[in-house]
Design an enzyme around this catalytic site. Structure first.
Site, short mmCIF file in Angstrom:
data_model
loop_
_atom_site.label_atom_id
_atom_site.label_comp_id
_atom_site.label_asym_id
_atom_site.label_seq_id
_atom_site.Cartn_x
_atom_site.Cartn_y
_atom_site.Cartn_z
N ALA A 8 11.99 -7.83 -15.47
CA ALA A 8 12.44 -9.05 -14.78
C ALA A 8 13.16 -8.72 -13.47
CB ALA A 8 13.35 -9.85 -15.70
N GLY A 12 8.85 -8.39 -10.81
CA GLY A 12 8.51 -9.33 -11.89
C GLY A 12 8.88 -10.75 -11.53
N ARG A 87 6.66 8.94 -5.31
CA ARG A 87 6.38 8.12 -6.49
C ARG A 87 6.15 9.01 -7.71
NH1 ARG A 87 3.09 5.77 -2.36
NH2 ARG A 87 3.83 3.71 -1.72
N ARG A 150 -1.11 -3.58 3.84
CA ARG A 150 -0.33 -2.76 4.79
C ARG A 150 -1.22 -2.24 5.91
NH1 ARG A 150 3.31 0.02 0.12
NH2 ARG A 150 4.89 -1.62 0.08
N HIS A 174 -2.59 5.81 -5.05
CA HIS A 174 -1.44 5.15 -4.41
C HIS A 174 -0.38 6.21 -4.11
CE1 HIS A 174 1.18 1.94 -3.28
NE2 HIS A 174 2.01 2.09 -4.28
C1 LMR Z 1 5.12 0.35 -2.80
O1 LMR Z 1 4.19 0.96 -2.26
O2 LMR Z 1 5.76 -0.53 -2.22
C2 LMR Z 1 5.47 0.67 -4.21
O3 LMR Z 1 4.60 1.64 -4.71
C3 LMR Z 1 6.88 1.08 -4.36
C4 LMR Z 1 7.22 2.36 -3.64
O4 LMR Z 1 7.83 3.21 -4.27
O5 LMR Z 1 6.92 2.49 -2.46
#
Ligand code: LMR
Length: 294
Positions: A8, A12, A87, A150, A174
């Site tokens: 949350a 979330g 990450r 982005r 990612h």
């Molecule tokens: C993002 O890309 O915004 C998410 O994966 C959070 C982060 O740690 O950047």
């Protein structure tokens, strides 16, 4: 349509708020280990629904029974990175959280589709798959939609034109090896610059506010929910597992049953090499997690 959100926090709550304002479901369950936080946000969101003249019901708490027989469950729970962290440093701590959530989702909502948002995203898609026991078509990671937004943002700033309908997109992992595919005519220096802004898009936000982004990640989840609820012929960039059980973002088609089709990857040689290298790293990271010990 019944949609549950695990976690949350900022992501979330932003997802819940968008689901309500877009009238995408009848029931939302917000689940968090901090039961009072989930309850408080559920009350706030319920009052938001009334103020918007909507009848959707929102409940909150720490009990997974709240999501019994729900259709879609979104896992956002986990630790966010701090400035200077990657990450992947979150893998161990967040794997524990995602294993626990996935097992409980499998128990209470065995027919649901799981959307994963927790980082490191592609690894957590695999963790959710392994610990839920769901078919791989029912596990979808949200990253490519965010990274594509982005990329378009950087292109828009550079080219000074509206990019929301551009076919440019991001696929791959990612992390810093994500692959930007632009449909714009840019020279290689320009494109390298745009790519670097895209790759560093998440880190920039972490640096500025010492926690990670939430509005755009929530919007990425909404795109996936829309495809799952209404069916959608438009390809989305989502992290899904392939036949080798490797997860990374690629263009996919979704429908109410989850992942319907993985579109073919038509990559240039240098992008293929980047992807192959990041697949090797993915496999090492998964093995390091030693999920059997969980
Ligand atoms: C993002 O890309 O915004 C998410 O994966 C959070 C982060 O740690 O950047």
């Amino acid at each position: 349509m019944k949609i549950a959100i695990i976690g949350a926090g900022n992501v979330g709550a932003s997802i819940a708020s968008l689901l309500l304002s877009k009238q995408m479901c009848d029931n939302i369950a917000l689940i968090d280990i901090n039961s009072n936080l989930a309850k408080a946000k559920a009350i706030d969101l319920s009052q938001m629904a009334i103020a918007l003249s909507q009848s959707a019901k929102v409940v909150g708490g720490d009990d997974y029974k709240l999501l019994e027989n729900f259709d879609i469950v979104i896992i956002t729970a986990g630790v966010a990175r701090k400035d200077g962290q990657s990450r992947s440093e979150l893998a161990k701590i967040n794997a524990n959280i995602v294993v626990d959530a996935s097992k409980k989702i499998a128990k209470f909502a065995p027919n649901s589709t799981i959307i994963v948002v927790t980082n490191p995203l592609d690894i957590m898609v695999y963790v959710a798959y392994k610990s839920s026991g769901f078919n791989k078509s029912k596990i979808i990671g949200m990253a490519g939609e965010l990274d594509s937004a982005r990329l378009k943002f950087s292109l828009q700033n550079y080219l000074g034109k509206d990019m929301k309908d551009s076919k440019s997109c991001v696929i791959g992992m990612h992390n810093d090896s994500m692959i930007c595919l632009s449909s714009e005519n840019l020279n290689s220096n320009e494109f390298e610059n745009i790519k670097s802004q895209t790759i560093n898009g998440g880190a920039l936000i972490v640096k500025l506010m010492n926690t990670s982004a939430f509005y755009a990640p929530a919007a990425g989840v909404i795109n996936i929910c829309q495809a799952l609820i209404y069916g959608n012929s438009k390809p989305l960039s989502c992290s899904v597992l392939d036949d080798n059980l490797v997860a990374f973002s690629r263009l996919v088609k979704l429908d109410k049953n989850g992942v319907k089709e993985l579109l073919e990857l038509n990559l240039e040689q240098k992008d293929r090499e980047i992807l192959d290298k990041s697949i090797d790293e993915f496999i090492i990271n998964i093995n390091n997690l030693n999920l059997n010990g969980f």
